[in-house]
Design a protein around this motif. Structure first.
Motif, short mmCIF file in Angstrom:
data_model
loop_
_atom_site.label_atom_id
_atom_site.label_comp_id
_atom_site.label_asym_id
_atom_site.label_seq_id
_atom_site.Cartn_x
_atom_site.Cartn_y
_atom_site.Cartn_z
N ILE A 304 0.88 -1.17 0.00
CA ILE A 304 0.00 0.00 0.00
C ILE A 304 0.91 1.22 0.00
O ILE A 304 1.70 1.41 0.93
CB ILE A 304 -0.93 0.00 1.22
CG1 ILE A 304 -1.84 -1.23 1.18
CG2 ILE A 304 -1.76 1.27 1.28
CD1 ILE A 304 -2.73 -1.37 2.39
N PRO A 306 2.70 4.99 0.07
CA PRO A 306 2.70 5.98 1.15
C PRO A 306 1.51 6.93 1.12
O PRO A 306 1.02 7.36 2.17
CB PRO A 306 4.02 6.73 0.94
CG PRO A 306 4.91 5.75 0.25
CD PRO A 306 3.99 4.96 -0.65
N THR A 309 -1.48 5.10 2.47
CA THR A 309 -1.19 4.85 3.89
C THR A 309 -1.47 6.10 4.72
O THR A 309 -2.09 6.03 5.79
CB THR A 309 0.29 4.43 4.07
OG1 THR A 309 0.52 3.22 3.35
CG2 THR A 309 0.61 4.21 5.53
N GLN A 313 -4.27 6.64 7.69
CA GLN A 313 -3.93 7.15 9.02
C GLN A 313 -4.82 8.33 9.39
O GLN A 313 -5.27 8.44 10.54
CB GLN A 313 -2.46 7.53 9.07
CG GLN A 313 -1.52 6.33 9.03
CD GLN A 313 -0.07 6.70 8.83
OE1 GLN A 313 0.25 7.73 8.22
NE2 GLN A 313 0.84 5.86 9.33
N LEU A 323 -4.64 2.73 13.27
CA LEU A 323 -4.50 2.16 11.93
C LEU A 323 -4.79 0.66 11.97
O LEU A 323 -5.39 0.12 11.04
CB LEU A 323 -3.09 2.43 11.40
CG LEU A 323 -2.80 1.95 9.97
CD1 LEU A 323 -3.74 2.59 8.97
CD2 LEU A 323 -1.34 2.23 9.61
N LEU A 327 -7.49 -1.20 9.46
CA LEU A 327 -7.10 -2.30 8.57
C LEU A 327 -7.85 -3.58 8.93
O LEU A 327 -8.23 -4.36 8.05
CB LEU A 327 -5.60 -2.52 8.65
CG LEU A 327 -4.73 -1.35 8.16
CD1 LEU A 327 -3.27 -1.59 8.49
CD2 LEU A 327 -4.90 -1.13 6.67
N VAL A 463 0.25 -7.35 8.04
CA VAL A 463 0.57 -5.99 7.60
C VAL A 463 1.72 -5.47 8.44
O VAL A 463 1.74 -5.65 9.67
CB VAL A 463 -0.64 -5.04 7.74
CG1 VAL A 463 -0.30 -3.67 7.19
CG2 VAL A 463 -1.86 -5.62 7.02
N GLN A 465 4.50 -1.96 8.71
CA GLN A 465 4.93 -0.65 8.22
C GLN A 465 6.30 -0.80 7.60
O GLN A 465 7.23 -1.34 8.22
CB GLN A 465 4.99 0.36 9.37
CG GLN A 465 5.18 1.79 8.92
CD GLN A 465 3.86 2.49 8.61
OE1 GLN A 465 2.89 2.33 9.32
NE2 GLN A 465 3.84 3.27 7.54
N GLY A 469 5.59 2.19 2.48
CA GLY A 469 4.19 2.26 2.86
C GLY A 469 3.87 1.09 3.77
O GLY A 469 4.58 0.83 4.74
N LEU A 470 2.80 0.36 3.44
CA LEU A 470 2.42 -0.81 4.22
C LEU A 470 2.70 -2.06 3.39
O LEU A 470 2.18 -2.22 2.28
CB LEU A 470 0.93 -0.76 4.58
CG LEU A 470 0.51 0.36 5.55
CD1 LEU A 470 -1.02 0.37 5.69
CD2 LEU A 470 1.16 0.18 6.91
N GLN A 494 -7.15 -4.06 -1.22
CA GLN A 494 -6.58 -2.74 -1.51
C GLN A 494 -7.64 -1.80 -2.08
O GLN A 494 -7.67 -0.61 -1.76
CB GLN A 494 -5.42 -2.90 -2.49
CG GLN A 494 -4.26 -3.71 -1.93
CD GLN A 494 -3.20 -3.99 -2.97
OE1 GLN A 494 -2.32 -3.17 -3.22
NE2 GLN A 494 -3.27 -5.14 -3.61
#
Length: 547
Positions: A304, A306, A309, A313, A323, A327, A463, A465, A469-470, A494
């Protein structure tokens, strides 16, 4: 009147009792509070409040002693979590299902002697890395070997052979009937060394889940790098903070001091929360569910970016959620849409290191929470996030009850091919492994489960960080699903995340899950037939999507 009996009657009736301030409150199913129970609670309200508060007092005011070292190496009982995995091993036999592999490539000026010495220091420091299981009568026990098994050091000619050794190590099962539960190998990759003109070593560490968890792997890497750096700098062993006790001490403490009296309130909560669970997650499988699963699994990955992401957030912050909660909510919604169910249960692990001293130990502390989400009123995204936040926070408040004890208490129908209470797992790895600069060495973590591996559940979404991104990994059961189905599921996840941040005011059923290409294929192509379609073949060409 026996107050304990009143509380147990409430729990059996699906009523969760709790104290807020000096008030007695409850949560109940749609049937509400039974009249007879209401009368009993009203007549004995003061005693019930005192009874419920006594459970809090035991855990918060020191009635449970702190974990301490036992002072000897006598055999210790297995913790609740260890015993569950031991029972699994008794049923399915030796398997790599609960292997926890770790692999790093070290390239440059690698001091092999310092590396091996560092590994020995850590193995002596953490008893879990020297633990074996045995039996005393019919009961399994664990004990710590006095001396560690030395790391295996091998010179391998080609990189392909090194990769094959990594796969073989990942898939090599432990024997829980006496074998050490940690293996360490150091492979010198001669081909990669020649190609780069420097040393090239691959460190393989495999621990059984009975003695390790994700947090533990982070501890191992940080301390290993600290030891190696100090040995290279001063030639002297590093001064690591002493450990107050070992995992065997924790297991003995847990078995001695944690039990039904301490878990009373937590158990009442979970009985209420998980009452009338759906039998299973009914996803459309590519293959029928076998009565004897092979546990073969595979993993696919995605990122995912930035930008999305950051939007996720902000959505989380605006909803006073984390977060993780956002998710998780999206994953539950994804499963609901694919399974056609409005009642979804997802498992999620927590570190479970609330006892002082456990945060520095390698060991199997992780507990599993069952997080239930209902989609029966087609709410909007902020409402879903608010409900998910409440569910997660309440679960965290009642996390002391071991998952193993919960399964025993609820006694769901047990079969070999369906995991109890949930079949999908959501994991958010928030355990940072700091980037370490080793003197003269380039460090690269190596993927330890590419392609085919093992799958403990039907689906596991992880997931983490990352710099891009993720990072998302979807592990799926090869017994049930084909790779293209899993790839589509991950793409839908996604797409749902993007829709949640773009149109949070929409009803959940209106959030787009299909890409433009999929929507065109399903709505236009698969529903078009007849002469008109034949006369215009261009209508069957998939559109070009401009990024």
């Amino acid at each position: 009147m026996d107050i304990h009996a009143i509380v147990e009657q409430a729990s059996a009736s699906g009523v969760y009792l709790y104290v807020e301030g000096d008030k007695l409150k409850y949560k109940a199913q749609q049937g509400g509070l039974p009249d007879t129970l209401r009368a009993q609670l009203k007549a004995h309200k003061t005693e019930v409040i005192a009874y419920l508060k006594s459970g809090d007092d035991r855990s918060t005011q020191g009635a449970i002693p702190a974990v301490t070292a036992r002072g000897d190496n006598a055999p210790a009982p297995l913790s609740y979590a260890q015993r569950r995995l031991w029972l699994v091993d008794q049923v399915i036999g030796a398997s790599a299902l609960y292997n926890m592999p770790l692999a790093w490539r070290l390239r440059g000026r690698v001091d092999s002697a310092a590396l091996l010495k560092s590994l020995n220091i850590l193995t002596m420091r953490h008893g879990s890395m020297r633990t074996r299981f045995d039996r005393v009568g019919d009961e399994p026990v664990q004990y710590i070997d006095a001396a560690p098994a030395p790391p295996v050091f091998e010179v391998i000619d080609t990189t392909a052979q090194v990769e094959a050794q990594c796969r073989a190590e990942r898939n090599h099962a432990f024997n829980l009937a006496g074998e050490g539960l940690c293996r360490i190998r150091v492979l010198r990759d001669r081909e990669d060394s020649d190609r780069h003109g420097s040393d090239s070593l691959v460190l393989l560490v495999t621990m059984h889940h009975c003695v390790s968890d994700a947090w533990s792997l982070g501890i191992f890497i940080r301390e290993l790098f600290a030891c190696y750096s100090e040995l290279c700098r001063t030639q002297a062993p590093p001064e690591l903070a002493p450990l107050a006790f070992q995992y065997t001490d924790y297991a003995s403490w847990q078995r001695q001091y944690l039990g039904p009296d301490i878990w009373r309130e937590d158990l009442a909560y979970w009985k209420h929360q998980l009452r009338d669970l759906p039998a299973q997650l009914s996803l459309a499988c590519d293959r029928p569910r076998s009565e004897t699963p092979s546990y073969r699994g595979a993993t696919i990955s995605a990122v995912i970016d930035p930008s999305l992401t950051a939007q996720l957030q902000r959505l989380s912050q605006n909803s006073q959620a984390s977060l993780y909660m956002t998710l998780l909510a999206a994953f539950s919604l994804l499963l609901s849409r694919h399974a056609g169910q409005d009642d979804i249960c997802v498992g999620s692990p927590i570190a479970n290191r609330d006892q002082p001293g456990t945060e520095a130990l390698i060991g199997f502390f992780v507990n599993t929470l069952v997080l239930r989400t209902r989609f029966d009123d087609d709410c909007d995204v902020p409402t879903l996030l608010a409900r998910t936040r409440e569910t997660v926070l309440e679960a965290f408040d009642h996390q002391q009850l071991p998952f193993e004890a919960l399964v025993d208490e609820l006694s769901p129908t047990r079969t070999m091919n369906i995991t109890p209470l949930f079949q999908a797992m959501f994991v958010m790895q928030n355990i940072p492994i700091e980037e370490e600069a080793l003197p003269g060495v380039e460090l690269t973590p190596m993927p330890v489960a590419p392609g085919e591996g093992m799958a403990r559940f039907d689906l596991t979404l992880t997931v983490q960080q990352g710099l891009r991104g993720l990072d998302i990994d979807l592990e799926y059961s090869c017994d049930l699903f084909e790779a293209d189905w899993a790839e589509g599921l991950l793409a839908h996840y996604q797409q749902l995340l993007a829709a949640m941040v773009a149109t949070p005011e929409r009803r959940l059923s209106q959030l787009a899950m299909l890409s433009d290409v999929e929507r065109y294929r399903q709505i236009v192509l698969w529903n078009d037939s007849g002469e008109a379609a034949l006369e215009n073949p261009a209508r069957h060409q998939e559109p070009t999507i401009v990024a």
